[in-house]
Scaffold this active site. Structure first.
Site, PDB file in Angstrom:
ATOM      1  N   HIS A  93       0.479  20.046   3.525  1.00  0.00           N
ATOM      2  CA  HIS A  93       1.739  19.458   3.183  1.00  0.00           C
ATOM      3  C   HIS A  93       2.545  20.547   2.668  1.00  0.00           C
ATOM      4  O   HIS A  93       3.887  20.617   2.956  1.00  0.00           O
ATOM      5  CB  HIS A  93       1.536  18.598   1.495  1.00  0.00           C
ATOM      6  N   ASP A 100       1.773  11.609   4.465  1.00  0.00           N
ATOM      7  CA  ASP A 100       0.982  10.472   4.053  1.00  0.00           C
ATOM      8  C   ASP A 100       1.533   9.177   4.253  1.00  0.00           C
ATOM      9  O   ASP A 100       2.861   9.113   3.860  1.00  0.00           O
ATOM     10  CB  ASP A 100       0.920  10.651   2.304  1.00  0.00           C
ATOM     11  N   GLU A 157      -8.928  10.283   2.687  1.00  0.00           N
ATOM     12  CA  GLU A 157      -7.532   9.461   2.392  1.00  0.00           C
ATOM     13  C   GLU A 157      -7.412   8.759   3.583  1.00  0.00           C
ATOM     14  O   GLU A 157      -6.674   9.231   4.575  1.00  0.00           O
ATOM     15  CB  GLU A 157      -6.600  10.319   1.855  1.00  0.00           C
TER      16      GLU A 157
END
Length: 185
Positions: A93, A100, A157
């Protein structure tokens, strides 16, 4: 060079959680709800949106570029590399090379997914099979479309995808301004 995804496609749903209090910190961390990405990463994400639009879906974006200073604050709260990258190394990121994301229907209504965003439990992992068949199917559709454009799924995730080639980009720490502020590295 960074690009603001909203400059290219307004149909992507921006639900930038860290620009609100609806996130794991309970505080607004970003001053603006923007999705900045390295230009080539942004172009790949636009291709994902185009494919999804043709199937009657839209992308929801929760997070894109994250300043290193924010990464340090997140690490202080949750120093667990399954969910937060160690700021000593920087995250994908921080390089503008991770997103995301989730799915919405054509009207922007979120679809069922295995967990809520930022659920730091085993239920958020890609290997978890305890969610509904609908949620698992939606997560698999998202993964299929993202990987077709060169995004790599993050194991713990369901929402996190790294752009292949992320390692070529340096870590950045410019602030997320309300306008402009797209960095120059």
């Amino acid at each position: 060079m960074f690009a603001d995804i909203a400059d290219y496609d307004k149909s992507i749903v921006l639900d930038i959680r860290y620009a609100t209090t609806n996130n794991f910190t309970g505080k607004q961390v970003y001053p603006a709800a923007r999705c900045l990405l390295r230009r080539d990463v942004a172009m790949r994400l636009l291709k994902v949106q185009e494919k999804l639009r043709g199937m009657g879906y839209r992308l929801i974006v929760f997070d894109c570029y994250r300043p290193l200073s924010v990464q340090k604050a997140f690490w202080a709260i949750l120093p667990d590399e399954r969910y937060v990258a160690d700021p000593a190394e920087g995250s994908r990121h921080n390089r503008g090379a991770a997103v995301d994301v989730s799915l919405a229907d054509s009207t922007g209504k979120p679809l069922a997914m295995p967990t809520e965003y930022d659920d730091f439990s085993e239920k958020a992992s890609r290997s978890w099979k305890g969610s509904s068949a609908e949620a698992q199917g939606n997560a698999m559709l998202l993964e299929t479309v993202m990987t077709a454009e060169g995004f790599i799924p993050f194991p713990s995730e369901w929402w996190h995808f790294d752009a292949s080639g992320w390692e070529i980009y340096p870590v950045s720490d410019f602030p997320l301004e309300k306008t402009g502020g797209c960095g120059d590295d």
